[in-house]
Design a protein around this motif. Sequence first.
Motif, PDB file in Angstrom:
ATOM      1  N   GLU A  25      32.970  61.905  16.175  1.00 14.04           N
ATOM      2  CA  GLU A  25      31.712  61.224  15.892  1.00 14.04           C
ATOM      3  C   GLU A  25      31.501  60.125  16.930  1.00 14.04           C
ATOM      4  O   GLU A  25      32.439  59.414  17.296  1.00 14.04           O
ATOM      5  CB  GLU A  25      31.780  60.626  14.489  1.00 14.04           C
ATOM      6  CG  GLU A  25      30.527  59.962  14.044  1.00 14.04           C
ATOM      7  CD  GLU A  25      30.635  59.473  12.619  1.00 14.04           C
ATOM      8  OE1 GLU A  25      29.856  59.957  11.792  1.00 14.04           O
ATOM      9  OE2 GLU A  25      31.487  58.622  12.343  1.00 14.04           O
ATOM     10  N   CYS A  27      29.398  56.681  17.723  1.00 16.29           N
ATOM     11  CA  CYS A  27      28.608  55.622  17.086  1.00 16.29           C
ATOM     12  C   CYS A  27      28.200  54.599  18.141  1.00 16.29           C
ATOM     13  O   CYS A  27      28.918  54.381  19.114  1.00 16.29           O
ATOM     14  CB  CYS A  27      29.419  54.931  15.993  1.00 16.29           C
ATOM     15  SG  CYS A  27      29.928  56.016  14.646  1.00 16.29           S
ATOM     16  N   CYS A 154      25.558  56.399  13.829  1.00 16.67           N
ATOM     17  CA  CYS A 154      26.516  57.433  14.234  1.00 16.67           C
ATOM     18  C   CYS A 154      25.853  58.812  14.305  1.00 16.67           C
ATOM     19  O   CYS A 154      25.088  59.172  13.424  1.00 16.67           O
ATOM     20  CB  CYS A 154      27.691  57.479  13.255  1.00 16.67           C
ATOM     21  SG  CYS A 154      28.568  55.907  13.148  1.00 16.67           S
TER      22      CYS A 154
END
Length: 155
Positions: A25, A27, A154
Amino acid sequence: MFSPLILLSFFSLFFCSLIVPIRAETCKPLPLVGGEGSTVTKTVSQPTIPTRFGNITNSNWNTDWAVPGGESFKRYVVTVTSKDDNSFDIRMYLKYSDQTADEFFNEEGYTVNPDQPLKVSANPRKSTQPYQVNLFVNGVASFGKTYTATVMGCF
């Protein structure tokens, strides 16, 4: 039992599944509305005291972060820290352009410890992105206490 071809197929699939990269992920910090940067440090003030001639004091209980236009985040993460064990009344919202908001955290007397920051995440509505993330910190027991907060979007 099992034929060598079946075993070879099984192990090939197994090992191929191990090397498929897992996408991490990503962010990024959101910018403060009416401020600089993406992190804010505040000492909780007394409430706004209105008079018919104007306000005597203004509270600093609301803080907003802007969601950049054109960005589609899967989730938002709010982090609140404090240098001391401090208790705060905390609410968090995703604010939408149709003048609605989704509350995703609401706790009275939440204690933020120096070694244990409060991290709360929220998912936007499926059909639209918010234009701001709002943090509301107050409470009589919170007057004069300091906290630091940041918001990440994110992908």
